[in-house]
Design an enzyme around this catalytic site. Structure first.
Site, PDB file in Angstrom:
ATOM      1  CG  HIS A  21      -2.114  -1.060   1.140  1.00 28.78           C
ATOM      2  ND1 HIS A  21      -3.467  -0.829   1.199  1.00 28.78           N
ATOM      3  CD2 HIS A  21      -1.713  -2.442   1.029  1.00 28.78           C
ATOM      4  CE1 HIS A  21      -4.112  -2.084   1.196  1.00 28.78           C
ATOM      5  NE2 HIS A  21      -3.103  -3.071   0.979  1.00 28.78           N
ATOM      6  CG  ASP A 120      -5.070   1.795   2.459  1.00 26.65           C
ATOM      7  OD1 ASP A 120      -4.151   1.847   1.673  1.00 26.65           O
ATOM      8  OD2 ASP A 120      -5.910   0.959   2.394  1.00 26.65           O
TER       9      ASP A 120
HETATM   10  N1  UDP Z   1       8.256  -6.285  -3.881  1.00 27.80           N
HETATM   11  C1  UDP Z   1       9.606  -6.087  -4.329  1.00 27.80           C
HETATM   12  N2  UDP Z   1      10.157  -7.138  -3.637  1.00 27.80           N
HETATM   13  C2  UDP Z   1       9.927  -8.230  -3.278  1.00 27.80           C
HETATM   14  C3  UDP Z   1       8.670  -8.216  -3.131  1.00 27.80           C
HETATM   15  C4  UDP Z   1       7.743  -7.400  -3.305  1.00 27.80           C
HETATM   16  O1  UDP Z   1      10.003  -5.047  -4.867  1.00 27.80           O
HETATM   17  O2  UDP Z   1      10.614  -8.968  -2.787  1.00 27.80           O
HETATM   18  C5  UDP Z   1       7.236  -5.222  -4.436  1.00 27.80           C
HETATM   19  C6  UDP Z   1       6.522  -5.301  -5.674  1.00 27.80           C
HETATM   20  O3  UDP Z   1       7.534  -4.959  -6.635  1.00 27.80           O
HETATM   21  C7  UDP Z   1       5.188  -4.535  -5.372  1.00 27.80           C
HETATM   22  C8  UDP Z   1       5.046  -4.757  -4.048  1.00 27.80           C
HETATM   23  O4  UDP Z   1       6.264  -5.235  -3.389  1.00 27.80           O
HETATM   24  O5  UDP Z   1       5.446  -3.289  -5.981  1.00 27.80           O
HETATM   25  C9  UDP Z   1       4.093  -5.794  -3.568  1.00 27.80           C
HETATM   26  O6  UDP Z   1       3.007  -5.447  -3.821  1.00 27.80           O
HETATM   27  P1  UDP Z   1       1.627  -6.240  -4.513  1.00 27.80           P
HETATM   28  O7  UDP Z   1       0.378  -5.557  -4.470  1.00 27.80           O
HETATM   29  O8  UDP Z   1       1.982  -7.048  -5.566  1.00 27.80           O
HETATM   30  O9  UDP Z   1       1.462  -7.273  -3.213  1.00 27.80           O
HETATM   31  P2  UDP Z   1       1.453  -7.400  -1.485  1.00 27.80           P
HETATM   32  O10 UDP Z   1       2.657  -7.233  -1.052  1.00 27.80           O
HETATM   33  O11 UDP Z   1       0.512  -5.944  -1.323  1.00 27.80           O
HETATM   34  O12 UDP Z   1       0.621  -8.605  -1.246  1.00 27.80           O
END
Ligand code: UDP
Length: 482
Positions: A21, A120
């Site tokens: 987020h 949010d």
């Molecule tokens: N991300 C990253 N490296 C990691 C894991 C996640 O850069 O090892 C970033 C990914 O590029 C994205 C965000 O974290 O921008 C994850 O958001 P997403 O909505 O896909 O999933 P959430 O973590 O909210 O379940």
């Protein structure tokens, strides 16, 4: 009071305390700053250094911190982010505390006096607090139009009550397309409707949309036009699609940097990818919150190996010297030398996805990851776990046809549904090899091109952004002159 002609708009961001987020809010603060706005972002002290670092060069932003009312909900004081709440009970307490933050945020607003609030969807009290200060409140939805439309339909019509079995398909009512879903894929807090923290929140979040000035979407019109229209025209919400937010940053090396230090040297990672053929490597990652038990990790490893594909796999496991790792098949790391890269911790995801060698992405369908894959022109193996990820899966596989389902069927809060190795192997092969894979790749590259155009001057997202800022300026002038 006179009209403040040169009034510089001041936006106050209130993101949920979770990586997925915060990241688009960082992108949004940068974007608004490039349009002359200043911003204040409120978060917990856990995320403050990460945010300050991400925003330091590109924005005139202030990061302010608040304390979670932990004692009021029986939450340990050091749990300051969603991923730190490790059990469903702790998560419930965490989300309950979000519902109590209103007075603390009001105190901060009193000090900073912004012109509008971007909150949010977890802070359902935000429109009321904004009203106290006479400013508009925009809801930020870090998800797809499709998931909002489908989620609202399932919530209102409860089609899961019409089937006798968890896996018996039903059609999601009142959508522009015929999309099948099952009760097993519906979030517990929606179908149980048990008055618990999350089911109460979900209801309130729908009402929040109606009480707010409008909704900001990290999507672009060309990706899901039918659902952008449906959301505005049929469901009557005022929304601006201004995404993909991370794509406004044109400097590729900056695009991936949103504060978190990668657990691998980026140059090493790129060097490894440089040695691979175009579209030959599959990237496997499940975002910042979702997790799997050791059995599932073992099955995933075996499936990946059986697919014969080179891979990068991000695992939330630390390496401890001398300790045998039960989640890896015997001899796995030796066998995959040079063919597979395991990243433990945080990966430079955008940098990886944008590399020519990446040909597919096994993803949990978090919206940021989904958009990043679309924009990099990479087809997906969809493996949803929780939140709205099962809806995003349908968008990717059934509507956009740029991915294949791995076969996860059950919505689970923290640990994903079990998927067998054969299913992993089959899905990986399907997205990487053959005519169908080529078609998916062609299609997703088409969407990537549309995304690039949406954020160019005159593009759909830029036009929506211009309209939004003009609207907010007029609101501000009206307030100052009244
Ligand atoms: N991300 C990253 N490296 C990691 C894991 C996640 O850069 O090892 C970033 C990914 O590029 C994205 C965000 O974290 O921008 C994850 O958001 P997403 O909505 O896909 O999933 P959430 O973590 O909210 O379940």
């Amino acid at each position: 009071m006179g009209t403040k002609i040169d009034h510089r708009l001041h936006v106050f961001f209130l993101p949920l305390m979770a990586q997925g987020h915060l990241i688009p809010v960082i992108d949004m603060a940068k974007l608004f700053s490039s349009r002359g706005l200043k911003s204040t972002v409120a978060t917990t002290s856990h995320f403050a250094p990460f945010l300050s670092k991400s925003l330091q060069n590109d924005t005139d932003s202030v990061v302010v911190t608040f304390k979670i009312p932990s004692a009021d909900v029986g939450l340990p004081e050091d749990v300051e982010a969603v991923h730190m709440a490790k059990t469903p009970d702790m998560q419930n307490r965490f989300f309950k505390s979000c519902g109590l933050l209103g007075p603390r945020i009001a105190d901060i607003l009193e000090r900073y006096r912004p012109d509008f609030l971007v909150a949010d969807m977890f802070f359902t009290w935000a429109p009321d607090v904004a009203k106290e200060f006479g400013i508009p409140c925009l809801v930020f939805h870090g998800t797809s139009y499709f998931s909002l439309c489908a989620g609202l339909s399932v919530f209102l019509h409860q089609p899961y009550k019409t089937v006798s079995d968890d896996l018996e398909p039903f059609v999601i009512p009142d959508l522009p397309d015929e999309i099948e879903f099952t009760r097993s894929r519906v979030a517990d807090f929606v179908k149980n409707n048990d008055g618990g923290v999350l089911s109460t929140w979900y209801k309130e979040s729908k009402a929040m949309e109606e009480r707010s000035y409008g909704v900001l979407m990290n999507s672009f019109y060309e990706l899901e036009p039918g659902y952008a229209d449906h959301y505005s025209n049929f469901l009557g919400r005022k929304a601006w699609n201004i995404g993909p937010l991370f794509m406004y940053e044109k400097r590729t090396e900056q695009r991936a940097k949103r504060g978190m230090e990668a657990s691998i040297d980026e140059h090493e990672c790129l060097k490894w990818l440089d040695s691979k053929k175009p579209d030959s490597v599959i990237y496997v990652s499940f975002g910042s919150v979702a997790n799997f038990d050791d059995n599932q990790l073992m099955e995933l490893a075996a499936g990946l190996e059986a697919s014969g594909r080179e891979f990068i796999w991000v695992v939330k496991k630390e390496k401890r010297e001398g300790v045998r790792e039960d989640w890896l098949p015997q001899g796995f790391e030796e066998r995959i030398q040079g063919k597979g890269l395991i990243i433990r911790g945080w990966a430079p995801q955008v940098t990886i996805l944008e590399h020519d060698a990446i040909g597919g992405f096994v993803t949990h369908c978090g919206w940021n990851s989904t958009l990043e894959s679309v924009c990099a022109g990479v087809p997906m193996v969809t493996w949803p776990v929780s939140a709205e990820q099962f809806f995003n899966e349908k968008l990717v596989t059934k509507l956009l046809r740029i991915g294949v389902e791995v076969g996860a069927k059950k919505w689970r809060r923290l640990l994903g549904d079990f998927v067998k190795r054969d299913a992993v192997e089959k899905a990986v092969r399907k997205v990487m090899e053959g005519e169908e894979a080529e078609e998916m790749r062609r299609r997703v590259r088409g969407f990537a091109e549309m995304a690039r155009r949406a954020i160019e001057e005159g593009g759909s997202s830029v036009l929506d952004l211009d309209a939004l800022l003009e609207d907010l300026r007029l609101q501000c002038v009206a307030r100052d002159t009244s």
